[in-house]
Design an enzyme around this catalytic site. Sequence first.
Site, PDB file in Angstrom:
ATOM      1  N   CYS A 276       0.807  -1.224   0.000  1.00 50.39           N
ATOM      2  CA  CYS A 276       0.000   0.000   0.000  1.00 50.39           C
ATOM      3  C   CYS A 276       0.837   1.271   0.000  1.00 50.39           C
ATOM      4  O   CYS A 276       0.293   2.349  -0.222  1.00 50.39           O
ATOM      5  CB  CYS A 276      -0.932   0.008   1.205  1.00 50.39           C
ATOM      6  SG  CYS A 276      -2.115  -1.369   1.220  1.00 50.39           S
TER       7      CYS A 276
ATOM      8  N   HIS B 297      12.588   1.210   4.978  1.00 53.49           N
ATOM      9  CA  HIS B 297      12.351  -0.218   4.739  1.00 53.49           C
ATOM     10  C   HIS B 297      12.866  -1.000   5.936  1.00 53.49           C
ATOM     11  O   HIS B 297      14.058  -0.999   6.232  1.00 53.49           O
ATOM     12  CB  HIS B 297      13.062  -0.667   3.460  1.00 53.49           C
ATOM     13  CG  HIS B 297      12.463  -1.890   2.838  1.00 53.49           C
ATOM     14  ND1 HIS B 297      12.265  -3.051   3.542  1.00 53.49           N
ATOM     15  CD2 HIS B 297      12.010  -2.137   1.582  1.00 53.49           C
ATOM     16  CE1 HIS B 297      11.720  -3.957   2.746  1.00 53.49           C
ATOM     17  NE2 HIS B 297      11.546  -3.432   1.556  1.00 53.49           N
TER      18      HIS B 297
ATOM     19  N   HIS C  28      -1.671  19.929   6.613  1.00 53.60           N
ATOM     20  CA  HIS C  28      -2.576  18.858   6.192  1.00 53.60           C
ATOM     21  C   HIS C  28      -1.858  17.512   6.281  1.00 53.60           C
ATOM     22  O   HIS C  28      -0.668  17.414   5.960  1.00 53.60           O
ATOM     23  CB  HIS C  28      -3.065  19.098   4.769  1.00 53.60           C
ATOM     24  CG  HIS C  28      -3.709  20.435   4.570  1.00 53.60           C
ATOM     25  ND1 HIS C  28      -4.979  20.738   5.006  1.00 53.60           N
ATOM     26  CD2 HIS C  28      -3.233  21.574   3.990  1.00 53.60           C
ATOM     27  CE1 HIS C  28      -5.263  21.989   4.709  1.00 53.60           C
ATOM     28  NE2 HIS C  28      -4.225  22.516   4.090  1.00 53.60           N
TER      29      HIS C  28
ATOM     30  N   HIS D 133      -2.620   7.025   5.078  1.00 53.41           N
ATOM     31  CA  HIS D 133      -3.100   5.844   4.373  1.00 53.41           C
ATOM     32  C   HIS D 133      -4.291   5.240   5.107  1.00 53.41           C
ATOM     33  O   HIS D 133      -4.245   4.999   6.313  1.00 53.41           O
ATOM     34  CB  HIS D 133      -1.966   4.816   4.261  1.00 53.41           C
ATOM     35  CG  HIS D 133      -2.423   3.439   3.908  1.00 53.41           C
ATOM     36  ND1 HIS D 133      -3.183   3.185   2.786  1.00 53.41           N
ATOM     37  CD2 HIS D 133      -2.238   2.246   4.524  1.00 53.41           C
ATOM     38  CE1 HIS D 133      -3.440   1.882   2.728  1.00 53.41           C
ATOM     39  NE2 HIS D 133      -2.880   1.295   3.764  1.00 53.41           N
TER      40      HIS D 133
ATOM     41  N   ASN E 186     -10.357   0.822   2.116  1.00 53.36           N
ATOM     42  CA  ASN E 186      -8.910   0.791   1.898  1.00 53.36           C
ATOM     43  C   ASN E 186      -8.662   0.588   0.408  1.00 53.36           C
ATOM     44  O   ASN E 186      -8.791  -0.521  -0.104  1.00 53.36           O
ATOM     45  CB  ASN E 186      -8.284  -0.347   2.721  1.00 53.36           C
ATOM     46  CG  ASN E 186      -6.764  -0.391   2.589  1.00 53.36           C
ATOM     47  OD1 ASN E 186      -6.178   0.291   1.741  1.00 53.36           O
ATOM     48  ND2 ASN E 186      -6.120  -1.191   3.414  1.00 53.36           N
TER      49      ASN E 186
END
Length: 509
Positions: free
Chosen positions: A236, A315, A399, A403, A436
């Site tokens: 995602c 990562h 702002h 996700h 989602n």
Amino acid sequence: MEPRAPFLSIPDFRQGDVALRYVKRGYHVLCTHFLTLLLVPVAFTSLLELLNMAKTGQLNKIWESASTTHVQFNLITFIICSLVLSSLALTYVLTRAKPVYLLDFCIFKPPEELKLTKEMFVRLSRATGVFGEKAMQFQERIMEKSGLGDETYLPPGVRCWPPDINMRSAREEAEMVIFSAVRDVLEKTKLRPSQIDILVVNCSLFNPTPSLSAMIINHFKMRSNINSYNLGGMGCSAGVIAIGLAKEQLQVYPNSTALVVSTENITQNWYFGEERSMLIPNCLFRIGGAAMVLSNKRSARWNAKYELLHTVRTHMGASDANFGCVVQREDSEGKVGVHLSRDLMAIAGGSLKANITTLGPLVLPVSEQLLFFVNLICRKVFKRKMRAYIPDFKLAFEHFCIHTGGAGVIAEIEKQLQLRPENVQPSKDALYRWGNVSSSSIWYVLGAIESMGNMRRGDRVWQIAFGSGFKCNSAVWRALRTVKDDHPAWQDAELPPRPDPAATPTPAH
């Protein structure tokens, strides 16, 4: 008759009535304008001194002394200094990053016949006959707590009876989403397909041959020398990765325009098993996609909405727990689905912490960085027992596009970053209205902010996304103009009930 209390009363400073947030605000202003506050009195004092020297005649004496003195310049030194300065100026011009502008973006709105209420979802799942009663009860509980409303969408292959789960249906879903979003953004930016120099497409779970990027090039008849990329399996957070890749390409190729497409395919990845950790994606994921046009052309600044300031990728895949928390695999019966670990929220929180550690110095004001550094020194060097200081990112951004992985994901980020309800409301709206929608979710959130007319020139936007691997990625934008864009996807949208401000407890200071 007793005297009436004044409408506004002055706080009693001796009693500690002044909230800490006001003290902190003054401290922030002081640190931000420190140089200005330092140089203004220096400049004023220097001006007074010059006026005094002119009044006493000292300036005239200095001028007469300089005019009668023969000043010699070393020609060689002058030439060398000029060459060094010219070389430095040339190096700066050649090595500085080219600005990257977001001209516009479009988010996909599915046809009304694909709309799905929560009751319809439960009815469709039960009608398949593959889910036992315990699995159905689990899905019903997840739907109640999901944060989704009754206007999300599923693709035709999943909605029909019996479900039509095959490569053909999956490709039809991809074409419906991608072609619509790309067509709309090209029309919006008044660009022809032949004017696109760079194409980046990301879709995690559907990677056919030919690729989705090749499908776009074929459908829109793009140039043969276009630089095209197809990102798969990146979860995602791949939307931010795609923006980052387009940004890097635009640093290499001058006067270029990039098209970025973010989507996910639902059809071929619907799970028909009994494992609870693999049933959750069925309850949360819905159809969606977005297309964005970026450019590094100087002339693009006058028409662009935003300038891309930073992309930060983190990562955490070196850890086995992080790597295995979101995995596409088979269950005990050989049915394929996406497994979500119980530790997902804790892992997401850890990856967010690592990401903001890198992002913070790039965006936070000096005042927050000093407070964080002092807190760190007190805890690590002087071994003081005190809570770690969480920087106030509300001073860095107006702002937040979070996700829409689920109600728990949004709530966890709100808690970790100490955001206000209004900061996360657009993300909650997007989850409620669209579910989602994977890598494109941050663009649905930005579309909600624009549609509400809350974007002002100079406002800074933080897009935060999480993905398998495990990754946390951020993109930072600055609005180049005031934006009020009524996106069709947000027209007449059903929104969740707003919290009552009177019922919201005021945080202690």
